[in-house]
Design a protein around this motif. Structure first.
Motif, PDB file in Angstrom:
ATOM      1  N   GLY A  69      34.934  18.157 -34.449  1.00 11.43           N
ATOM      2  CA  GLY A  69      33.942  17.582 -35.466  1.00 11.43           C
ATOM      3  C   GLY A  69      33.959  18.006 -36.939  1.00 11.43           C
ATOM      4  O   GLY A  69      33.221  17.436 -37.547  1.00 11.43           O
ATOM      5  N   TYR A 118      38.909   9.986 -43.623  1.00  6.30           N
ATOM      6  CA  TYR A 118      38.528  11.436 -42.588  1.00  6.30           C
ATOM      7  C   TYR A 118      39.743  11.421 -41.570  1.00  6.30           C
ATOM      8  O   TYR A 118      39.702  10.141 -41.111  1.00  6.30           O
ATOM      9  CB  TYR A 118      37.170  11.432 -42.115  1.00  6.30           C
ATOM     10  N   LEU A 119      39.763  12.708 -41.052  1.00  2.95           N
ATOM     11  CA  LEU A 119      40.669  12.576 -39.893  1.00  2.95           C
ATOM     12  C   LEU A 119      39.785  12.961 -38.612  1.00  2.95           C
ATOM     13  O   LEU A 119      38.901  13.508 -38.658  1.00  2.95           O
ATOM     14  CB  LEU A 119      41.697  13.643 -39.785  1.00  2.95           C
ATOM     15  N   ASP A 120      40.184  12.535 -37.406  1.00  6.54           N
ATOM     16  CA  ASP A 120      39.477  12.805 -36.054  1.00  6.54           C
ATOM     17  C   ASP A 120      39.806  14.165 -35.688  1.00  6.54           C
ATOM     18  O   ASP A 120      40.821  14.524 -35.591  1.00  6.54           O
ATOM     19  CB  ASP A 120      39.907  11.976 -35.001  1.00  6.54           C
ATOM     20  N   THR A 121      38.719  15.049 -35.738  1.00  8.77           N
ATOM     21  CA  THR A 121      39.002  16.356 -35.402  1.00  8.77           C
ATOM     22  C   THR A 121      38.165  16.456 -33.975  1.00  8.77           C
ATOM     23  O   THR A 121      37.205  15.969 -33.582  1.00  8.77           O
ATOM     24  CB  THR A 121      38.563  17.393 -36.159  1.00  8.77           C
ATOM     25  N   SER A 175      34.964  18.310 -40.721  1.00  5.09           N
ATOM     26  CA  SER A 175      35.389  17.321 -41.838  1.00  5.09           C
ATOM     27  C   SER A 175      36.737  17.716 -42.466  1.00  5.09           C
ATOM     28  O   SER A 175      36.863  18.920 -43.259  1.00  5.09           O
ATOM     29  CB  SER A 175      34.151  17.198 -42.730  1.00  5.09           C
TER      30      SER A 175
END
Ligand code: DAH
Length: 367
Positions: A190, A184-187, A192
């Protein structure tokens, strides 16, 4: 002797001396210029040239000495000697400048020649780069499906949860959705966003496009949180197939698997489907091909079975079609997917899949 005469004699002696002196100076300047010109002509190095410049033109040079002596001359004489002196200086300076340009140009030429790197030299052994084995197989697959009338669809390696899972009918609790299985990438908000775990999300993009029929494949890179071992890589390649048209049924899927696998592995290859489960297809199947090593006789590679598992397939689940607003009363379809790297190691009987990414020229140059 009258004093005046004495004076006069003295004056003429003085005049005679002066004339001599000027003659000497001029002769000195002439020979200096001649000598300087040939010295500048002969010099072959920039460092030696600069030594000559101070010798002939510097403060302590003969020219400098003549300049100093000018103060002892009468104004008239000073002018003519001055002119001669300036002319001599100009001639020598011009000669030195010219020589400097020549030497600098020669030095630059030498340096360029020394710096030349002969890039043909590295190839004396006839080594040429070529496509990586995985790229070769990928292109081969593309050619086969282009020949069957399919388009090649480009997907995204970064996907949202919707494309990678939800729209594909993947259960909210499916293990693939966890942090342990996907990257998962940090966004900021938040949401997904992840590195796609399979090429199946391309199905959703194709369905969303709303243009039918669809006959497409999507080869590309996928990512999973796996530790590399002889059979797994965290980054690998898959190829996805999607067909959506009127009246598509299981027989179309069966025939496509058979024809495409025979095109890849040879016409003697047999295929079989076994019941399986994938959230995005119903019914789902796993498909096998006859072992490429023993041709179905049974060997160590196929565990004595004569068959090896290649990928998954099935009819596109109605929920997947509905999620992208496809008219399920009119259209139906099938999908399949398999790993390109796995296909590569099977076809060439490569023991460890990690060899594909080690960039060892001895390995790569065999293909
Ligand atoms: N996406 C599946 C995987 O990564 C492979 C797959 C199975 C693709 C069945 C399909 C399919 O299109 O119908 O394991």
């Amino acid at each position: 002797m009258p004093a005046a005469a004495g004076k006069c004699v003295y004056a003429s002696v003085k005049a005679q001396d002066m004339e001599e002196k000027i003659k000497t100076i001029i002769a000195t300047l002439d020979s200096l210029v001649a000598e300087g010109i040939s010295a500048f002509e002969e010099v072959g190095e920039l460092a030696a040239l600069s030594a000559l410049e101070s010798l002939y033109l510097g403060k302590k040079s003969v020219l400098g000495g003549v300049k100093k002596e000018m103060s002892s001359l009468d104004p008239e004489e000073r002018r003519s000697v001055g002119e001669k002196l300036n002319a001599a200086r100009e001639t020598l300076e011009k000669k030195a400048r010219h020589k400097k340009e020549l030497l600098e140009a020669a030095q630059l030429k030498r340096q360029i020649e020394e710096d030349i790197c002969d890039i043909t030299e590295v190839n004396i052994a006839g080594l040429y780069g070529h496509l990586h084995l995985v790229s070769q197989i990928r292109q081969e697959l593309e050619d086969i499906f282009l020949g069957l009338g399919y388009e090649i669809a480009e997907g995204n390696e970064i996907e949202s949860d919707w494309y990678n899972f939800t729209a594909l009918n993947v259960d909210p609790d499916h293990p693939a959705r966890t942090m342990q299985d996907s990257f998962y990438l940090d966004t900021v908000d938040g949401s997904s966003i992840l590195l796609r775990t399979h090429t199946s999300p391309v199905q959703v993009h194709l369905l969303e496009r709303g243009e039918f029929p669809i006959y497409a494949i999507c080869p590309g890179r996928v990512y999973r949180r796996d530790t590399a071992d002889p059979r797994h890589l965290p980054v690998f390649h898959q190829i996805e197939g999607l067909v959506v048209d009127e009246g598509i049924g299981f027989a179309d899927l069966r025939g496509t698997v058979e024809v495409s696998m025979q095109a890849i592995f040879g016409s003697e290859t047999k295929t079989r489907l076994r019941p399986g489960y994938f959230p995005f297809t119903e019914p789902s199947a796993e498909f096998d091909i006859t072992c490429v090593i023993c041709k179905g006789q049974g060997c160590r590679t196929c565990g004595g079975q004569g068959w090896i598992e290649l990928g998954g397939c099935g009819l596109v689940h109605p929920n997947v079609l509905a999620a992208s607003d496809v008219d399920t009363g009119r259209y139906s379809g099938f999908a399949f997917g398999f790993g390109i790297d796995r296909l590569a190691i099977m076809r060439h009987n490569i023991f460890d899949i990690r060899s594909l990414i080690e960039n060892d020229i001895r390995f790569l140059s065999q293909f």
